[in-house]
Design a protein around this motif. Sequence first.
Motif, PDB file in Angstrom:
ATOM      1  N   ARG A 110       0.819  -1.204   0.000  1.00 54.26           N
ATOM      2  CA  ARG A 110       0.000   0.000   0.000  1.00 54.26           C
ATOM      3  C   ARG A 110       0.857   1.259   0.000  1.00 54.26           C
ATOM      4  O   ARG A 110       0.656   2.187  -0.743  1.00 54.26           O
ATOM      5  CB  ARG A 110      -0.900   0.009   1.234  1.00 54.26           C
ATOM      6  CG  ARG A 110      -2.160  -0.778   1.062  1.00 54.26           C
ATOM      7  CD  ARG A 110      -3.076  -0.020   0.112  1.00 54.26           C
ATOM      8  NE  ARG A 110      -4.163  -0.861  -0.369  1.00 54.26           N
ATOM      9  CZ  ARG A 110      -5.258  -1.108   0.329  1.00 54.26           C
ATOM     10  NH1 ARG A 110      -5.386  -0.605   1.520  1.00 54.26           N
ATOM     11  NH2 ARG A 110      -6.209  -1.839  -0.165  1.00 54.26           N
ATOM     12  N   TRP A 111       1.843   1.239   0.869  1.00 50.55           N
ATOM     13  CA  TRP A 111       2.706   2.415   0.982  1.00 50.55           C
ATOM     14  C   TRP A 111       3.481   2.642  -0.307  1.00 50.55           C
ATOM     15  O   TRP A 111       3.729   3.777  -0.699  1.00 50.55           O
ATOM     16  CB  TRP A 111       3.673   2.260   2.153  1.00 50.55           C
ATOM     17  CG  TRP A 111       2.994   2.513   3.454  1.00 50.55           C
ATOM     18  CD1 TRP A 111       2.816   1.638   4.475  1.00 50.55           C
ATOM     19  CD2 TRP A 111       2.391   3.745   3.866  1.00 50.55           C
ATOM     20  NE1 TRP A 111       2.134   2.230   5.490  1.00 50.55           N
ATOM     21  CE2 TRP A 111       1.855   3.532   5.147  1.00 50.55           C
ATOM     22  CE3 TRP A 111       2.246   4.994   3.263  1.00 50.55           C
ATOM     23  CZ2 TRP A 111       1.194   4.510   5.845  1.00 50.55           C
ATOM     24  CZ3 TRP A 111       1.592   5.979   3.971  1.00 50.55           C
ATOM     25  CH2 TRP A 111       1.065   5.729   5.239  1.00 50.55           C
TER      26      TRP A 111
ATOM     27  N   LEU B 160       5.037   5.918  -4.878  1.00 55.84           N
ATOM     28  CA  LEU B 160       5.110   6.104  -6.321  1.00 55.84           C
ATOM     29  C   LEU B 160       4.340   7.364  -6.723  1.00 55.84           C
ATOM     30  O   LEU B 160       4.811   8.188  -7.519  1.00 55.84           O
ATOM     31  CB  LEU B 160       4.528   4.866  -7.006  1.00 55.84           C
ATOM     32  CG  LEU B 160       4.585   4.864  -8.532  1.00 55.84           C
ATOM     33  CD1 LEU B 160       6.020   4.837  -8.995  1.00 55.84           C
ATOM     34  CD2 LEU B 160       3.824   3.661  -9.081  1.00 55.84           C
ATOM     35  N   LEU B 161       3.163   7.504  -6.137  1.00 56.90           N
ATOM     36  CA  LEU B 161       2.344   8.671  -6.432  1.00 56.90           C
ATOM     37  C   LEU B 161       3.095   9.961  -6.105  1.00 56.90           C
ATOM     38  O   LEU B 161       3.132  10.903  -6.899  1.00 56.90           O
ATOM     39  CB  LEU B 161       1.045   8.598  -5.612  1.00 56.90           C
ATOM     40  CG  LEU B 161       0.095   9.773  -5.806  1.00 56.90           C
ATOM     41  CD1 LEU B 161      -1.095   9.319  -6.626  1.00 56.90           C
ATOM     42  CD2 LEU B 161      -0.381  10.329  -4.497  1.00 56.90           C
TER      43      LEU B 161
ATOM     44  N   ALA C  93       2.503   2.172  -3.313  1.00 53.98           N
ATOM     45  CA  ALA C  93       1.663   2.899  -4.262  1.00 53.98           C
ATOM     46  C   ALA C  93       1.680   4.400  -3.967  1.00 53.98           C
ATOM     47  O   ALA C  93       1.816   5.228  -4.872  1.00 53.98           O
ATOM     48  CB  ALA C  93       0.238   2.358  -4.201  1.00 53.98           C
ATOM     49  N   TRP C  94       1.616   4.725  -2.679  1.00 50.60           N
ATOM     50  CA  TRP C  94       1.595   6.156  -2.320  1.00 50.60           C
ATOM     51  C   TRP C  94       2.947   6.799  -2.573  1.00 50.60           C
ATOM     52  O   TRP C  94       3.032   7.968  -2.959  1.00 50.60           O
ATOM     53  CB  TRP C  94       1.167   6.333  -0.870  1.00 50.60           C
ATOM     54  CG  TRP C  94      -0.305   6.131  -0.726  1.00 50.60           C
ATOM     55  CD1 TRP C  94      -0.940   4.973  -0.442  1.00 50.60           C
ATOM     56  CD2 TRP C  94      -1.322   7.113  -0.932  1.00 50.60           C
ATOM     57  NE1 TRP C  94      -2.292   5.154  -0.443  1.00 50.60           N
ATOM     58  CE2 TRP C  94      -2.563   6.461  -0.740  1.00 50.60           C
ATOM     59  CE3 TRP C  94      -1.319   8.457  -1.261  1.00 50.60           C
ATOM     60  CZ2 TRP C  94      -3.770   7.116  -0.859  1.00 50.60           C
ATOM     61  CZ3 TRP C  94      -2.526   9.119  -1.379  1.00 50.60           C
ATOM     62  CH2 TRP C  94      -3.739   8.451  -1.179  1.00 50.60           C
TER      63      TRP C  94
END
Lengths: 151, 685
Positions: A3-4, A9-10, A6-7
């Motif tokens: 999950r982290w 990367l964002l 993905a963030w």
Amino acid sequence: MRRWLAWLLLGVVVGAALVVGARSDPAPPSNAERIADLAAELRCPTCRGQSVLDSNAPAAAAIRTEIARRVDEGQSDDEIVAYLDSRYGESLRLTPPSTGLASLVWVLPVAGVVVACAGVALAFRRWRADPPPEVSDDDRQRVRRALGQER
Amino acid sequence: MNAALGSAGVTLGFAASVLGVLALAVGLRRRRTASARGTALVEAEGLLRLGRSFAWLVLAGAVVATVAMEIALVTHDFSLAYVANNGSRSTPLLYTVASLWSALEGSIILWALVLSGFLVALVRRFADRAADPLVAWATLTMLVVAAFFFALMLGPADPFTTVAGPVPVDGPGPNPLLQNHPLMAVHPPMLYLGYVGFTVPFAFAVAALVTGRVGEGWLAATRRWTLLAWGFLTAGIVLGAWWSYEVLGWGGFWAWDPVENASFLPWLTGTAYLHSVMVQQRRGMLRVWNLSLLAATFCLTILGTFLTRSGVLDSVHSFTESPIGPWLLSFFGITVAVVLGLIGWRGDRLRAPGSIDAPVSREGAFLANNVVFAAFAFVVLLGTVFPLLVEAVNDERIAVGTPYFNRMTMPLGMVLLFLMAVAPALPWRKASGELLRTRLQWPAWAGAAVVVAAVAAGARGLAPLVAFGLGGFAAAAAVRQLVLAVGASRRRGGSAVAGLVGRANGGMVVHLGVVLVAVAFAAASSYASSDELRLEPGRSGTVAGHTVTYLGMNPPADDGQKTTFAARVQVDGDQVYEPALNRFPNATQTIGTPSVRTGVREDVYLTLVAAPEQPGDPAVIGVIIQPLVVWLWIGGGVMALGTVLAAWPGERRRRPIQPASEPALRTPARDPDPPAEVPAPAGMA
């Protein structure tokens, strides 16, 4: 963990885009843009609430012409601002000064926000400090009975 | 004749409001003594009914005054000073009718008309609760405000004074700027409906304080009224910006002008209220704050009228020259004092029973929203009155203009966009990080995609890019909520539309409109380019990639109202536009009519800065290129639509007697308990 990722990367994507967008300045401002920027900072002396850039009043047009002449002569923005201040006084500037009494217009809102945030933070501390209400066995029983009835 | 009729209307309105106040006050007093002694309430309630019926007379007075003024305007009765100053025989009918609100005295008539309209609507809506002290006090408050505005027309702003000396044959007509676009007929009434509409929730706030019923009942009673006022105010502000864009010829739509700020201030506090009221309805908290926001909204409408109508902005020393200034300022001061006194008096009942558990929660987001909106309003108010304060203290003249407002409000706007993105995903009470990560993931990626796309499309500059990204984030968050709501409604067997109505869903539609406006504002103000081209007929110039060709002048056209000098200007070798200068018979200055090529991506805004002296001489054409301007108006429309959806009665989501319950489901099989088992608390009915 994924999950982290993905963030993360964002964040990287947005950061990179912003760096590209904020850093690569296109061409230096054209003369027309410089005239517009300078004129937008001045109040039209004969009208109410309009800038020299926006007004069609003769006085505003005259100042625009004067700015354009000096820009074409190759004067810098600072030189032109200095001339305009000496000619018309600083009261024509639409950005209030940051010194003296007038600086309050900048300071007060910031101070207000700081005080408000501090107030909210204090309120949260107080709320958190409030102990949760004591629950007696009597209450627990009552709740259990009510739930039992419902099921 | 018209003067006598109008004055009669004003006198009727004033007398009826004063008598209504007296009847209600006596009735309320009798009711209190009667219920204290336990005697019959019949007589007191009769007085309360009598008092509220005066509302109709107040409306009648306002209608008579309005009709008298309109007749005088339309029939060119120049014996009235107002008509002699603001009417003319050459003005077209639409603008003659609209000149009711083109100057101070007439706009006070409009104010009184709208106010008494709201008063009658209130009386009708709460007809079955006429004997309820809360409703009686609210009616009384409205009547007091009405009495004040009728008193203005009897005293310092009498619209029906007659001209001294001989009656003029013709008048100058309204300010040429006010008779140049049909929006002038719509925008001020909209604004007044919004401005004055906030009197209703304010009156209920006062009533709640006086009666001590500061619970949540009055909030529910005024929810739609507040939404209605807010929707009208929003529409009025957006239409005003549009009018300014289409008429004033400087290519802008928002100048942070005191008049605009005066309409924007109550909007800011009203918007803050619409959000914080949800905390009170859900959790019973923030009572004082909500009352203060409503009172501030009402007071700011009065203060705004004072600022824009008293001449104080020309100089602090000039406001006593206009007789209306001291009246409005006193009324403002008295209102503030009364509200503060009432809040102090009811302080014990206003104490919040609960507490907010965590900063990262729906309540916390609403609190943050309120801090930002309050700061926003403070900046706008301070910037508007600061030159006056400095002049009063130091006798020094300074200007506070667009650069100041833009710099100060931009960070606040960014924070608001961020809150708009995050808050809808936050649950009440307390949010877990896991929950937020799940709910915010796709909206956040949408925001990131917008930033990347904007950079790829060539947009530069940190501030606008951040605004676009946050806008995309907030829009996606709103869309996410709407998709969920529509899906939930479908699963329950309802229609998709049912997922769009109601407070929460309509609110998300409003958010979408706000995002459109914010993104368009950021784009248009960051990427505008303008130039003035001096062109001979047949010659072209280039501004920001657009070729502008001056073809020549049209022959001067005289339509009786004005003489129009229009240039023919071709944009990008395609369509021909005709920016013009108009000479009005009674004005010295010419008024420009811009001509705009409106597009989805950008507007090309053309003005005729100077017409040629001789045909064949060069003309000066002003060209302004601004991206996304049309989305401001579309965004305004979406906000209005969202307001209607929010006010639309949706399905009842929760059982009324248990506000914290799960949404009541339609299918009886999933409804866990028959409501009859839970007795309704006595006070809630």
